[in-house]
Motif scaffolding. Sequence first.
Motif, mmCIF file in Angstrom:
data_model
loop_
_atom_site.group_PDB
_atom_site.id
_atom_site.type_symbol
_atom_site.label_atom_id
_atom_site.label_comp_id
_atom_site.label_asym_id
_atom_site.label_seq_id
_atom_site.Cartn_x
_atom_site.Cartn_y
_atom_site.Cartn_z
ATOM 1 N N LYS A 168 6.909 11.471 -6.368
ATOM 2 C CA LYS A 168 6.074 11.664 -7.558
ATOM 3 C C LYS A 168 5.760 13.132 -7.822
ATOM 4 O O LYS A 168 5.661 13.566 -8.963
ATOM 5 C CB LYS A 168 4.756 10.885 -7.407
ATOM 6 N N TYR A 169 5.568 13.878 -6.743
ATOM 7 C CA TYR A 169 5.054 15.237 -6.905
ATOM 8 C C TYR A 169 6.088 16.331 -6.656
ATOM 9 O O TYR A 169 5.847 17.486 -6.990
ATOM 10 C CB TYR A 169 3.850 15.445 -5.974
ATOM 11 N N LYS A 197 -6.818 2.136 -10.199
ATOM 12 C CA LYS A 197 -6.111 2.872 -9.144
ATOM 13 C C LYS A 197 -5.435 4.116 -9.716
ATOM 14 O O LYS A 197 -5.424 5.180 -9.096
ATOM 15 C CB LYS A 197 -5.067 1.969 -8.482
ATOM 16 N N ILE A 198 -4.857 3.967 -10.916
ATOM 17 C CA ILE A 198 -4.214 5.111 -11.570
ATOM 18 C C ILE A 198 -5.242 6.206 -11.844
ATOM 19 O O ILE A 198 -5.011 7.389 -11.572
ATOM 20 C CB ILE A 198 -3.526 4.667 -12.876
ATOM 21 N N ASP A 257 -8.097 6.680 -10.343
ATOM 22 C CA ASP A 257 -8.573 7.222 -9.071
ATOM 23 C C ASP A 257 -7.574 8.241 -8.514
ATOM 24 O O ASP A 257 -7.967 9.293 -7.991
ATOM 25 C CB ASP A 257 -8.793 6.089 -8.071
ATOM 26 N N GLU A 258 -6.299 7.934 -8.661
ATOM 27 C CA GLU A 258 -5.262 8.841 -8.158
ATOM 28 C C GLU A 258 -5.283 10.171 -8.902
ATOM 29 O O GLU A 258 -4.938 11.215 -8.356
ATOM 30 C CB GLU A 258 -3.890 8.171 -8.312
ATOM 31 N N SER A 294 3.988 5.644 -10.255
ATOM 32 C CA SER A 294 2.857 5.063 -9.511
ATOM 33 C C SER A 294 2.761 3.566 -9.790
ATOM 34 O O SER A 294 2.560 2.759 -8.877
ATOM 35 C CB SER A 294 1.541 5.737 -9.921
#
Length: 629
Positions: free
Chosen positions: A5-6, A283-284, A286-287, A264
């Motif tokens: 992802k990063y 959750k998204i 929070d991420e 995600s």
Amino acid sequence: MKFYKYTPALLDPKTLEDTLIGRNTELDNLKRILKNASSGQSFSHAILVGPKGIGKTHILQILYHALRGAIKTKGLNVYKEKFVPVIFPEEEYYGNIIKFIMWTLRHLAKSKTEGILPIPEELIRPITLDDRQKELAFSYIKTFKEKTGKILLLLVDNLNDIIERFTNEDQSSLREVLMTYDSILLIGSAPTLFDSIINHDKPLYNFFEVIWLKDLSFEDSVALLNRYAEIDGNNALIEEFKKSEPKLRAIHELSGGNPRLILSLYHMIVEGDITSVENIFLKILDELSPYFRERMRDLSEQQKEIIDVMARAESLLTPTEIAVRCYIPVNIVISQIKRLEKIGYIKIAKKYAKKVFYDFNEILFSLWRRMRIEAGRKRLGFIVRFLQIWFTKEELLTHLDNVLKELQEKITLGHIEIEPTCDQSLYTLGLIYTKLKKYKEAINAFKKIIEIYPESDIGWAGLGVAYVQSHLFEDAIEAFKKAVEIEPTDKHLFNLGHAYVHLFIDETLKGNTDGALKIFREILFCLIKMRKKTEFIDLFAWVLKSLVEEKKTEMIKIILEEIEIANQPELIEFLSPFSTLIKYLETKDSEIIDRLRHEERIVVEDMLRMVEDKTEEKPEKAKRRKRQV
């Protein structure tokens, strides 16, 4: 297959190419820039601009590998003989122009690119950075094309972090190099527009061509999810995406089509978490919290106040309205808003002669800020549920049948306990007949139970289900009423309301407003009596959605008035998009729509398209509805 992802740079070139979806326009612009530069027409140095996770690094990596001949994306590889690409890592920072150039040369030396000029040793490992090294470095860059026939292409991630560290003198030097040397082209990226390129007083003001990266469309987002599943070899997941389209649509409309968020989401679905749209969305958010907190820290105190007021408001605001809520003079608010607009935090949503409404550039940023307060969390919960219902394609009557099937499954699996005194074999027989669609036999089995045990609420409920499946709704209502009388559980009340809904739709389609209204009051009574109302409140949204599809706006208005009289605040708030629709239809005031936040506006605009569609209903559809009723 592991996706990152990063750090897209960790992916191999083929995977990078396979997972690039919906970026044709951006790649066409970059191809044009390469074509013009390589043909000697013009040099257009560019910056890819968009929030984190939107795919800036991905595109820079695609350019790098295409120009090295590893992939052929969009035909970019045809320019591999014209350019020598140099890509800068995301977390590299250089305090001045000479360090920036030195790093470029050291990278060239390590890359072992064929056909480049030998780089002087004192430039690769300089002991000091004096005027001689600077002159040598600039000379090397200046003559690069003359001696190699190629252009040096610098691909710089987070260009803002580098340029903002430069002095004005260094920025002037960079501008001079990029303007006067025909041997160097710069394509960078940044999360927002930054001071050095939007400030009139800076050397690089208005110097770069800005290429904005927008969210992916819903279709592209689903295509990307499918692509991940194909690469993983998970064909079952592709089928799951098809079944979960309403949930995916709801998540997309709330979070946008940010590729990192889509990845995600993919991981969450792989882990089996597609049951609750709200949980996934939380959750998204929070991420993303660390990123959004960092963005808030970059703002001045007045800008933070403005952002906070905009996020907390129930609708979009004008600068004057923001000023009133911030207790800040309107001229200062306007100045700060213009600044926030320039750096990419907010945008003009709608402009009138005397009014301008502002909204957030990033939908998620607005939702994340609202999640910090209890009222915002509650409202978000309503919106998530509403969007999932709205984007579900099945019709109300089909939905009601599905609810009954779920009920049968729960009973069959033992999720509803059977009374110890009830004749188990007869009850099981009734369920089997219902499942086999032998409703006459099922009705007889349940009647036999009631004959033996008149106070069996489960027997009466089973009879009601069999009646509903036989489309004997009035008989079903009497059976469910008896079950409620014996044991007023939420499940029995839900079934009773469910049976009433069938009759309500029937009377509405016949044009019997008085009869439909009388039945609706019975539905409302069932809701009021229930302890846990969530599922039943969802059913109200289904009912009103079906009325929108049938263009029965007068009935919607009557129903909303009845709910208001019944004093059901949770239901009123949940159904607010319908109230907005009616308010607009009565006034035709476009400001009502323009003030809506993105997540509510998309639904209300969809409603308007339905009710203002003047086309006749197709005969086949009308016949099908009649048969269903």
